[in-house]
Scaffold this active site. Sequence first.
Site, PDB file in Angstrom:
ATOM      1  N   ASP A 104      85.367 157.276  -7.394  1.00 35.33           N
ATOM      2  CA  ASP A 104      85.269 155.941  -6.803  1.00 35.33           C
ATOM      3  C   ASP A 104      84.464 156.025  -5.515  1.00 35.33           C
ATOM      4  O   ASP A 104      84.153 157.120  -5.046  1.00 35.33           O
ATOM      5  CB  ASP A 104      86.669 155.342  -6.555  1.00 35.33           C
ATOM      6  CG  ASP A 104      87.628 156.319  -5.877  1.00 35.33           C
ATOM      7  OD1 ASP A 104      87.161 157.330  -5.316  1.00 35.33           O
ATOM      8  OD2 ASP A 104      88.845 156.075  -5.897  1.00 35.33           O
TER       9      ASP A 104
ATOM     10  N   ASN B 200     101.156 153.439  -4.132  1.00 33.68           N
ATOM     11  CA  ASN B 200     101.505 152.348  -5.048  1.00 33.68           C
ATOM     12  C   ASN B 200     101.101 152.694  -6.484  1.00 33.68           C
ATOM     13  O   ASN B 200     100.980 151.812  -7.333  1.00 33.68           O
ATOM     14  CB  ASN B 200     100.836 151.038  -4.606  1.00 33.68           C
ATOM     15  CG  ASN B 200      99.317 151.108  -4.625  1.00 33.68           C
ATOM     16  OD1 ASN B 200      98.734 152.126  -5.009  1.00 33.68           O
ATOM     17  ND2 ASN B 200      98.656 150.048  -4.209  1.00 33.68           N
TER      18      ASN B 200
ATOM     19  N   HIS C  79      98.247 153.781  -7.581  1.00 34.80           N
ATOM     20  CA  HIS C  79      96.871 153.549  -8.032  1.00 34.80           C
ATOM     21  C   HIS C  79      96.205 154.886  -8.357  1.00 34.80           C
ATOM     22  O   HIS C  79      96.539 155.921  -7.776  1.00 34.80           O
ATOM     23  CB  HIS C  79      96.064 152.724  -7.027  1.00 34.80           C
ATOM     24  CG  HIS C  79      95.636 153.418  -5.774  1.00 34.80           C
ATOM     25  ND1 HIS C  79      95.915 152.931  -4.523  1.00 34.80           N
ATOM     26  CD2 HIS C  79      94.934 154.553  -5.555  1.00 34.80           C
ATOM     27  CE1 HIS C  79      95.399 153.725  -3.602  1.00 34.80           C
ATOM     28  NE2 HIS C  79      94.795 154.724  -4.201  1.00 34.80           N
TER      29      HIS C  79
END
Length: 250
Positions: free
Chosen positions: A73, A140, A142
């Site tokens: 990413d 969380n 991800h």
Amino acid sequence: MQTNNSLQFDVYESDTEVAEAVSNEIIGFVNQNPNSKISFPTGSTLSKTYEILRSKAQHGKFSLENAEVFLLDEYVGLPKESKDSYLSYIIENIQKPCGLPIGSLHYPDVHSADLNQASNDYEELIAGGLDLQILGIGSNAHIGFNEPGTPFDSKTRISELTRETREANSKYFGGNVDLVPHRCLTQGLSTILSAKKIILVATGKSKAKAIAGLKEGKIDESLPASALITHGNTQLIIDEASNTVKQTNN
Ligand code: GLP
């Protein structure tokens, strides 16, 4: 919601042992398949692993000279030469020290005027082609920058970061959350799942909730990493601090 947990959990006492185990996996994999296509994440979880890889490379025991590396990413909105970009991080920590030719390092064009086209181009370059996908995990749950609620069939695309993720990543921006970009370009969940082998690494108690969710085995979009349960060849290498769920069946 399904509960069919096919993940392999390898739990080590410390983050140092985790880094040793992960680097051994990567070195073994690349030694067997020198032409591998590998996706690497950034983030603090993998920094010890990369340190070991650099040291092995320095001693001639590891090389990415025949491999191809892909970024998982990247932020959108940082200046081209920013040292905070994930590209800069991978160049300094992996590409240069591990002998990877710069032409064999692939990344999305986050400076393109057409970010949707840039996403599609990157998707085309990687989907179905990755041999090994290395992942960290957000608090969380991800993976990449696929935040809770991301569809499991998502592809490489522009994504909006949650406040929680921007706060967690502010440590890389001098603690100032306002400096953390709001958007990024990330491999999608289906892109990640298209890799032949996946290794997810987690250390520290801030990841315990996410890991507990994975151990529970619920496959749900509110827990993006639970998409990995459907993959079939995913290994988790984690430390005790991130492993809060007690085994009851052994
Ligand atoms: C970041 C990155 C992920 C990374 C994860 C964990 O936001 N987008 O690729 O794996 O969150 O980061 P860290 O290892 O710093 O906890």
